[in-house]
Design an enzyme around this catalytic site. Structure first.
Site, mmCIF file in Angstrom:
data_model
loop_
_atom_site.group_PDB
_atom_site.id
_atom_site.type_symbol
_atom_site.label_atom_id
_atom_site.label_comp_id
_atom_site.label_asym_id
_atom_site.label_seq_id
_atom_site.Cartn_x
_atom_site.Cartn_y
_atom_site.Cartn_z
ATOM 1 N N PRO A 1 0.792 -1.230 0.000
ATOM 2 C CA PRO A 1 0.000 0.000 0.000
ATOM 3 C C PRO A 1 0.820 1.274 0.000
ATOM 4 O O PRO A 1 1.853 1.372 0.655
ATOM 5 C CB PRO A 1 -0.825 -0.113 1.288
ATOM 6 C CG PRO A 1 -0.142 -1.121 2.127
ATOM 7 C CD PRO A 1 0.552 -2.046 1.191
ATOM 8 N N ASN A 2 0.312 2.217 -0.772
ATOM 9 C CA ASN A 2 0.812 3.588 -0.897
ATOM 10 C C ASN A 2 2.132 3.707 -1.654
ATOM 11 O O ASN A 2 2.582 4.813 -1.913
ATOM 12 C CB ASN A 2 0.923 4.254 0.488
ATOM 13 C CG ASN A 2 -0.412 4.307 1.177
ATOM 14 O OD1 ASN A 2 -1.400 4.749 0.592
ATOM 15 N ND2 ASN A 2 -0.477 3.831 2.402
ATOM 16 N N ARG B 1 4.943 11.073 -2.602
ATOM 17 C CA ARG B 1 4.614 10.843 -1.196
ATOM 18 C C ARG B 1 5.844 11.066 -0.324
ATOM 19 O O ARG B 1 6.874 10.417 -0.509
ATOM 20 C CB ARG B 1 4.141 9.396 -1.016
ATOM 21 C CG ARG B 1 3.933 9.001 0.414
ATOM 22 C CD ARG B 1 3.702 7.504 0.547
ATOM 23 N NE ARG B 1 3.547 7.143 1.941
ATOM 24 C CZ ARG B 1 3.816 5.964 2.431
ATOM 25 N NH1 ARG B 1 4.259 5.008 1.650
ATOM 26 N NH2 ARG B 1 3.639 5.724 3.701
ATOM 27 N N TYR C 1 10.981 9.076 1.126
ATOM 28 C CA TYR C 1 10.950 8.126 0.022
ATOM 29 C C TYR C 1 11.612 8.614 -1.270
ATOM 30 O O TYR C 1 11.719 7.853 -2.218
ATOM 31 C CB TYR C 1 9.496 7.728 -0.272
ATOM 32 C CG TYR C 1 8.833 7.073 0.911
ATOM 33 C CD1 TYR C 1 9.141 5.772 1.273
ATOM 34 C CD2 TYR C 1 7.910 7.758 1.690
ATOM 35 C CE1 TYR C 1 8.550 5.156 2.361
ATOM 36 C CE2 TYR C 1 7.309 7.155 2.784
ATOM 37 C CZ TYR C 1 7.628 5.858 3.108
ATOM 38 O OH TYR C 1 7.053 5.261 4.192
ATOM 39 N N ASN D 1 8.000 -5.606 -0.654
ATOM 40 C CA ASN D 1 7.849 -4.474 0.252
ATOM 41 C C ASN D 1 6.361 -4.411 0.571
ATOM 42 O O ASN D 1 5.586 -3.819 -0.167
ATOM 43 C CB ASN D 1 8.337 -3.181 -0.388
ATOM 44 C CG ASN D 1 8.285 -2.012 0.589
ATOM 45 O OD1 ASN D 1 7.613 -2.074 1.612
ATOM 46 N ND2 ASN D 1 8.988 -0.935 0.262
ATOM 47 N N ALA E 1 3.015 -1.000 5.054
ATOM 48 C CA ALA E 1 2.380 -1.049 6.371
ATOM 49 C C ALA E 1 1.877 -2.438 6.729
ATOM 50 O O ALA E 1 1.804 -2.787 7.912
ATOM 51 C CB ALA E 1 1.237 -0.041 6.432
ATOM 52 N N GLU F 1 12.603 -9.416 2.000
ATOM 53 C CA GLU F 1 11.786 -8.304 2.495
ATOM 54 C C GLU F 1 12.586 -7.017 2.338
ATOM 55 O O GLU F 1 13.755 -6.960 2.726
ATOM 56 C CB GLU F 1 11.444 -8.538 3.965
ATOM 57 C CG GLU F 1 10.644 -7.426 4.596
ATOM 58 C CD GLU F 1 10.409 -7.651 6.087
ATOM 59 O OE1 GLU F 1 10.004 -6.677 6.744
ATOM 60 O OE2 GLU F 1 10.651 -8.762 6.601
ATOM 61 N N HIS G 1 12.526 -2.591 2.578
ATOM 62 C CA HIS G 1 11.895 -1.334 2.981
ATOM 63 C C HIS G 1 12.793 -0.186 2.542
ATOM 64 O O HIS G 1 14.022 -0.274 2.650
ATOM 65 C CB HIS G 1 11.666 -1.286 4.491
ATOM 66 C CG HIS G 1 10.747 -2.356 4.952
ATOM 67 N ND1 HIS G 1 9.389 -2.287 4.779
ATOM 68 C CD2 HIS G 1 10.997 -3.553 5.532
ATOM 69 C CE1 HIS G 1 8.836 -3.388 5.246
ATOM 70 N NE2 HIS G 1 9.796 -4.184 5.699
ATOM 71 N N ARG H 1 11.832 4.773 12.824
ATOM 72 C CA ARG H 1 10.499 5.378 12.741
ATOM 73 C C ARG H 1 9.661 4.965 13.952
ATOM 74 O O ARG H 1 10.200 4.519 14.954
ATOM 75 C CB ARG H 1 9.865 4.970 11.410
ATOM 76 C CG ARG H 1 10.705 5.491 10.226
ATOM 77 C CD ARG H 1 10.129 5.131 8.893
ATOM 78 N NE ARG H 1 8.860 5.834 8.710
ATOM 79 C CZ ARG H 1 8.017 5.551 7.719
ATOM 80 N NH1 ARG H 1 8.306 4.607 6.847
ATOM 81 N NH2 ARG H 1 6.883 6.206 7.595
#
Length: 139
Positions: A10-11, A18, A23, A72, A75, A96, A98, A105
């Site tokens: 998502p996103n 964004r 990012y 990725n 969330a 995985e 990110h 964070r």
């Protein structure tokens, strides 16, 4: 020829616009074109969805026929037992990834349901994290 797929959650369709301070300014499409040019002997497919079930369906679809999956889950990394179970159920190794350093964070981002079932985890190197994951399948 190695066959790898990048699956983004998502996103991540909003990359380039964004939160550029986290990012970056490059869209994923622009980045993917550069990555494909850099690795012409690797078939790199791409899939993105904001929907958890669609990500699970894609993992199951490609999880027995590809040489590698770069995931990725965004969330969903921190919330989805379903995606974690899908990664555990398939044969294709998953790295995985990110873009940000999730440990720098919010505290809820420090937990990954995917990591225990992944071949490895790469985080915090911006979009370069994806290239490092490609390298892990190529070398």
């Amino acid at each position: 020829m190695k066959k790898i797929i990048i699956i983004n959650g998502p996103n991540l369709n909003l990359l380039g616009t964004r939160e550029p301070e986290i990012y970056g300014n490059l869209s994923f499409t622009e980045f993917l074109e550069k990555l494909q040019e850099k690795y012409p002997k690797v078939e790199i497919d791409y899939y993105q969805s904001n929907v958890e079930g669609e990500l699970i369906n894609k993992l199951q679809e490609v999880g027995f026929s590809y040489d590698g999956i770069i995931l990725n889950a965004a969330a969903y990394t921190h919330t989805s037992v379903g995606i974690a179970d899908a990664v555990k159920a398939i044969k294709t190794p998953v790295v995985e990834v990110h873009i940000s350093n999730t440990f720098g964070r919010e505290a809820f981002r420090h937990t990954s349901y995917i990591s225990p079932n992944a071949k490895g985890v790469i985080l915090g190197f911006g979009l370069q994290s994806y290239e490092l994951a490609v390298q892990s399948f190529v070398h």
